[in-house]
Write an enzyme that holds these catalytic residues in place. Structure first.
Site, short mmCIF file in Angstrom:
data_model
loop_
_atom_site.label_atom_id
_atom_site.label_comp_id
_atom_site.label_asym_id
_atom_site.label_seq_id
_atom_site.Cartn_x
_atom_site.Cartn_y
_atom_site.Cartn_z
N TYR A 135 5.30 -1.52 2.88
CA TYR A 135 5.45 -0.35 2.01
C TYR A 135 6.49 0.64 2.55
O TYR A 135 6.98 1.49 1.82
CB TYR A 135 4.12 0.39 1.84
CG TYR A 135 3.08 -0.38 1.05
CD1 TYR A 135 3.41 -1.54 0.35
CD2 TYR A 135 1.76 0.06 0.99
CE1 TYR A 135 2.46 -2.23 -0.37
CE2 TYR A 135 0.80 -0.65 0.26
CZ TYR A 135 1.17 -1.80 -0.41
OH TYR A 135 0.22 -2.49 -1.12
N LYS A 186 -1.85 -13.10 8.30
CA LYS A 186 -1.32 -14.33 7.70
C LYS A 186 -0.42 -14.93 8.78
O LYS A 186 0.79 -15.18 8.56
CB LYS A 186 -0.57 -13.97 6.41
CG LYS A 186 -0.13 -15.15 5.56
CD LYS A 186 -1.27 -15.83 4.83
CE LYS A 186 -0.73 -17.00 4.03
NZ LYS A 186 -1.80 -17.85 3.49
N ASP A 218 -5.83 -14.88 2.66
CA ASP A 218 -6.28 -15.60 1.46
C ASP A 218 -7.74 -16.01 1.59
O ASP A 218 -8.53 -15.88 0.65
CB ASP A 218 -5.36 -16.79 1.15
CG ASP A 218 -4.96 -17.59 2.39
OD1 ASP A 218 -5.21 -17.11 3.51
OD2 ASP A 218 -4.41 -18.69 2.23
N ASP A 242 -4.76 -2.72 1.27
CA ASP A 242 -4.73 -2.13 -0.07
C ASP A 242 -5.53 -3.01 -1.03
O ASP A 242 -6.39 -2.54 -1.78
CB ASP A 242 -3.25 -2.06 -0.50
CG ASP A 242 -3.04 -1.20 -1.73
OD1 ASP A 242 -4.04 -0.67 -2.26
OD2 ASP A 242 -1.89 -1.06 -2.16
N ASP A 246 -9.88 -2.59 -2.26
CA ASP A 246 -10.27 -2.47 -3.67
C ASP A 246 -11.24 -3.58 -4.06
O ASP A 246 -12.20 -3.36 -4.79
CB ASP A 246 -9.04 -2.53 -4.60
CG ASP A 246 -8.56 -1.12 -4.96
OD1 ASP A 246 -8.79 -0.20 -4.15
OD2 ASP A 246 -7.98 -0.96 -6.05
#
Ligand code: NAD
Length: 351
Positions: A135, A186, A218, A242, A246
């Site tokens: 980001y 990852k 994943d 992020d 959620d």
């Protein structure tokens, strides 16, 4: 204890008023000062983060925030939009650690879309790095290649010290909980997260009591739905956090229940509900104030090291739910539908 209270927009003022009521009822000498942020800042000072508000936030020991935003500001220049006020205050206060608990109250088990046996007793803390990663990494942007085709670029980047400081936050929190940290990366594909994994392993040596595990993102996304109760503390970078936070929050089924904390290196923090300003239900006294009240509990725990009063607030919320009180968003047959301010009073009475 000096707290900057920033109600913001939409339901912000209604829900923050309930949290203030609860903090005052504790009677532990908290000094609170209010200031405008978001659309309210734009209206009063022509800036979504007025200089006076930033000054107050910097001088305070912690910040309690409602929410910002309203569709009526969508046409303003980007810099003037309410959300900019939020991003700027996070940056100005160096809030790099975002803590989002996903906790399912037994009374609300039926609100989840997952089977009760999968989520009953769920209590996860997601620790997300908030100021680095793809980001913020440079270079970034959209450019045109020599052949005329457009190309988009973002850069995933973490320095060792950035990983180290969020790692310590996660391990310290795990020490106060069930002493398990799952680091999500990852590392099989991305070098940035290969470094992430190495640093987490190094840090773990300083916390011999904490069990560290690793999971690819994943798989973590899948495991959160398949068997979420296997997790205690999850720590991850900005973009993975992020998405996973959620996902985890919706395991509990009700956005009006979820608090959050964003901390700096000295545990100064900003505390706010995970939801937005809900302009669709503003000024009707029907919003759920519990996420904000629980955010105030997190403030006592993390910024003021006051476990006793944090637990008192959380127990009072549980009691109000056990007594059957529900705001409209969590109402089910057989419970008692109450207004936002009534729920605040019910928590105070339960204290
Ligand atoms: P939202 O979270 O405000 O609302 C989503 C839905 O959940 C709405 O139907 C709303 O009524 C409901 N809801 C949210 N909080 C509730 C509560 N406490 N009690 C009962 N119901 C609740 O998200 P949105 O509608 O996508 O966004 C509305 C505005 O909020 C936008 O301007 C957006 O930019 C802003 N926003 C702000 C924040 C923040 O301040 N941190 C976060 C997300 C969105």
């Amino acid at each position: 204890m000096k707290i900057a209270v920033l109600p913001g927009d939409g339901i912000g003022p209604e829900i923050v008023a309930q949290a203030v009521k609860v903090l005052n009822a504790l009677n532990i000498g908290i000094e609170m000062k209010e200031a405008a942020i978001g659309g309210a800042g734009y209206e009063s000072a022509g800036d979504p983060l007025p200089a006076e508000t930033l000054k107050l936030a910097k001088e305070s020991d912690a910040v309690l925030l409602g929410a910002v935003g309203d569709w009526k500001y969508d046409t303003l220049p980007r810099e003037m939009r309410p959300e900019r006020g939020l991003l700027r205050i996070r940056k100005e206060l160096n809030l790099f650690a975002n803590l989002r608990p996903a906790l399912l109250y037994p009374e609300l088990a039926s609100a989840s879309t997952l089977k009760p046996e999968v989520v009953a007793g769920l209590d996860i803390m997601i620790v997300r790095e908030l100021t680095g990663d793809i980001y913020f990494g440079q270079p970034r942007g959209i450019s045109t290649l020599p052949n005329g085709e457009r190309e988009g670029v973002n850069t995933m980047r973490y320095s060792e010290s950035e990983i180290r400081r969020i790692g310590h936050v996660a391990f310290n929190i795990a020490m106060k909980r069930n002493k398990k940290v799952c680091s999500v990366d990852k590392a099989n594909v991305l070098e940035t997260t290969e470094l992430w994994r190495q640093v987490m392993i190094e840090i773990s040596k300083e916390y011999p009591e904490v069990e560290l595990s690793h999971m690819y993102v994943d798989n973590a996304a899948m495991q959160l739905i398949r068997a979420p109760k296997q997790f205690d503390v999850m720590v991850t970078g900005n973009i993975f956090g992020d998405i996973l936070s959620d996902e985890a929050s919706m395991l509990t089924g009700s956005i009006g229940m979820l608090p959050s904390a964003s901390l700096d290196a000295n545990n100064k923090g900003m505390y706010e509900p995970s939801h937005g300003s809900a302009p669709d239900i503003a000024n009707q006294d029907i919003a759920n104030p519990l996420a904000t009240i629980l955010s105030a509990a997190m403030m006592l725990r993390y910024s003021f090291n006051d476990e006793e009063n944090a637990t008192r607030i959380e127990s009072a919320v549980k009691k109000a739910l056990a007594q059957g009180y529900r705001t409209a968003d969590i109402y089910t047959d057989g419970t008692r539908k109450v207004r936002c301010s009534y729920m605040g009073d019910a928590v105070v009475a339960a204290l």
